[in-house]
Design a protein around this motif. Sequence first.
Motif, PDB file in Angstrom:
ATOM      1  N   MET A 113       1.232  -1.083  -0.341  1.00  0.00           N
ATOM      2  CA  MET A 113      -0.157   0.180   0.119  1.00  0.00           C
ATOM      3  C   MET A 113       1.250   1.385   0.065  1.00  0.00           C
ATOM      4  N   LEU A 114       1.618   1.177   1.125  1.00  0.00           N
ATOM      5  CA  LEU A 114       2.335   2.294   1.112  1.00  0.00           C
ATOM      6  C   LEU A 114       3.424   2.835  -0.404  1.00  0.00           C
ATOM      7  N   SER A 115       4.252   1.904  -0.893  1.00  0.00           N
ATOM      8  CA  SER A 115       4.969   2.079  -2.554  1.00  0.00           C
ATOM      9  C   SER A 115       3.496   2.106  -2.906  1.00  0.00           C
ATOM     10  N   MET A 116       2.837   2.282  -3.663  1.00  0.00           N
ATOM     11  CA  MET A 116       1.795   2.600  -4.891  1.00  0.00           C
ATOM     12  C   MET A 116       0.636   4.169  -4.488  1.00  0.00           C
ATOM     13  N   PHE A 117       1.720   4.222  -3.166  1.00  0.00           N
ATOM     14  CA  PHE A 117       1.486   6.082  -3.212  1.00  0.00           C
ATOM     15  C   PHE A 117       2.457   6.697  -2.452  1.00  0.00           C
ATOM     16  N   THR A 118       2.830   6.244  -3.946  1.00  0.00           N
ATOM     17  CA  THR A 118       3.385   7.681  -4.226  1.00  0.00           C
ATOM     18  C   THR A 118       3.081   8.044  -5.853  1.00  0.00           C
ATOM     19  N   PHE A 119       1.862   7.962  -5.284  1.00  0.00           N
ATOM     20  CA  PHE A 119       1.002   8.329  -6.738  1.00  0.00           C
ATOM     21  C   PHE A 119       0.593   9.846  -6.647  1.00  0.00           C
ATOM     22  N   PRO A 120       0.561  10.821  -5.178  1.00  0.00           N
ATOM     23  CA  PRO A 120      -0.016  12.281  -4.929  1.00  0.00           C
ATOM     24  C   PRO A 120       1.470  12.601  -5.386  1.00  0.00           C
ATOM     25  N   VAL A 121       3.331  12.118  -5.110  1.00  0.00           N
ATOM     26  CA  VAL A 121       4.456  12.492  -6.222  1.00  0.00           C
ATOM     27  C   VAL A 121       3.986  12.516  -7.762  1.00  0.00           C
ATOM     28  N   ILE A 122       3.445  11.416  -8.434  1.00  0.00           N
ATOM     29  CA  ILE A 122       3.963  11.066  -9.656  1.00  0.00           C
ATOM     30  C   ILE A 122       2.182  12.377 -10.316  1.00  0.00           C
ATOM     31  N   THR A 123       1.458  12.206  -9.176  1.00  0.00           N
ATOM     32  CA  THR A 123       0.109  13.328  -9.712  1.00  0.00           C
ATOM     33  C   THR A 123      -0.025  15.070  -9.739  1.00  0.00           C
ATOM     34  N   ALA A 124       1.175  14.917  -8.691  1.00  0.00           N
ATOM     35  CA  ALA A 124       1.643  16.235  -8.885  1.00  0.00           C
ATOM     36  C   ALA A 124       2.537  16.925  -9.797  1.00  0.00           C
ATOM     37  N   LEU A 125       3.047  16.091 -10.024  1.00  0.00           N
ATOM     38  CA  LEU A 125       4.461  16.689 -11.181  1.00  0.00           C
ATOM     39  C   LEU A 125       3.721  16.357 -12.412  1.00  0.00           C
ATOM     40  N   LEU A 126       2.061  15.029 -12.316  1.00  0.00           N
ATOM     41  CA  LEU A 126       1.866  15.082 -14.449  1.00  0.00           C
ATOM     42  C   LEU A 126       0.691  16.494 -14.316  1.00  0.00           C
ATOM     43  N   GLU A 127      -0.261  16.701 -13.055  1.00  0.00           N
ATOM     44  CA  GLU A 127      -1.344  17.531 -12.739  1.00  0.00           C
ATOM     45  C   GLU A 127      -0.796  18.585 -14.344  1.00  0.00           C
ATOM     46  N   PRO A 128       0.123  19.638 -14.304  1.00  0.00           N
ATOM     47  CA  PRO A 128      -0.383  20.810 -14.928  1.00  0.00           C
ATOM     48  C   PRO A 128      -0.297  20.578 -16.113  1.00  0.00           C
ATOM     49  N   PHE A 129       0.001  19.560 -17.088  1.00  0.00           N
ATOM     50  CA  PHE A 129       0.350  19.430 -18.620  1.00  0.00           C
ATOM     51  C   PHE A 129      -1.239  18.299 -18.826  1.00  0.00           C
ATOM     52  N   PHE A 130      -1.909  18.546 -17.587  1.00  0.00           N
ATOM     53  CA  PHE A 130      -3.523  18.444 -17.815  1.00  0.00           C
ATOM     54  C   PHE A 130      -4.147  18.839 -17.437  1.00  0.00           C
ATOM     55  N   THR A 131      -4.222  20.089 -16.457  1.00  0.00           N
ATOM     56  CA  THR A 131      -5.483  21.167 -16.557  1.00  0.00           C
ATOM     57  C   THR A 131      -4.090  22.819 -16.751  1.00  0.00           C
ATOM     58  N   LYS A 132      -5.461  23.428 -16.279  1.00  0.00           N
ATOM     59  CA  LYS A 132      -4.298  24.741 -16.292  1.00  0.00           C
ATOM     60  C   LYS A 132      -3.529  24.700 -15.693  1.00  0.00           C
ATOM     61  N   GLU A 133      -3.726  24.280 -13.861  1.00  0.00           N
ATOM     62  CA  GLU A 133      -3.149  24.671 -13.201  1.00  0.00           C
ATOM     63  C   GLU A 133      -1.780  24.804 -12.822  1.00  0.00           C
TER      64      GLU A 133
END
Length: 285
Positions: free
Chosen positions: A97-117
Motif C-alpha cells: 500500500m505504501l509503495s503504491m502511494f507514491t502516486f501523489p508524487v506522480i500526480t503533482a508532477l503530471l497534473e499541470p500537463f492535464f489542466t490549466k493549473e
Amino acid sequence: MESSHGKNLSLLLLSTIFISTSGVLGKYIDLSPEVIILCRAIFAGIFIYIFCRIKKINLKIATKKDGHSFAISGFFMAAHWVTYFYALKLSNVAIGMLSMFTFPVITALLEPFFTKEKLNLAHVFLAFLVLIGVYMLVPEFSIENDQLKGILFGIFSALCYSLRNLTLKKHVKDYNGSMLMLHQMIIVSVLLLPVLFFSDFSNLESQLPLLLLIALLTTAIGHTMLVNSLQHFSVSTASIISSVQPIFGIIIAYIFVNEIPSFNTYIGGSLILLTVVIESIRSRK
C-alpha cells in the motif's frame, strides 16, 4: 462554506477507509491478481448498475471523444489494480500500500500537463515526503528481493492510478460518479476477459464472500465516493489526502490478520500521515 468543506473532506476520508480494505483483501484472497480483478470488476459493475437503475442515473456517453477518454482511463484502472495486487502478493499489506502511494508524487508532477493549473511547489514538497516514506520501506536494493519487486510493482501501479485519475477528472462535472465507475468496470472486465482461458478458477467458490466484499465495499462504494470527491478537490489535493489509506490498511491488517509492520514502516507511515494533515489544512484556504 466551512461546513461544506468539512463535509466534502469527511466524505473523501470516508472513501479512503473503504478503499483501504483492498490491502488485506488483495493480499489474502487466494486467487491470482488477474482473477481477483476480473471478478471484482464484474461484481462491482453489477452492484453499480443496480444502483444506477434505482436512482435513474443517465448512463449514456455524450460524445465519441468522451467514450475514447473513458476507454483510456479504464485501461489505466485495470493496469493499476493488477499491478497493485501483485505488489501486495509479493510483499505485504504495509509495503504494498505504501509503495503504491507514491502516486501523489506522480500526480503533482503530471497534473499541470492535464489542466490549466500551474505546478504547485507545496504539492511537490508534500509528495516528496511521501517518497521519503517509501524509501524507508526498501529492505535491500536487490532485484531478487520479493519486497523490492513488490515496491516496483507498487510504483508502476501508482503511475497508472495517477493517469487514470487525471484522465477522469475532466468528466466529473458532466457525468455522475456512479455512471463513470460503471463504465470503468465494464472496460476493466472486457480487458481482462482473456483471463478466463488461462487462469485457475478452482478456488473461486471458497473466495466468493471476499470477492463480493471487495466489489461492494472497496469498489462500488469507496471508489465511487472518491470519483465524486474530484468535483470539490484538485486531483493532487485528493491524492495527497487519500494517502492516509495505507495507515488505515495497516491497522486493518493488524486487527484481522495480525500483520505487524516493521519500525521503518512506522517511520514511512508517519511521514505519509503528516502530508495528509498538512494538505487537509492547506485545502481549507
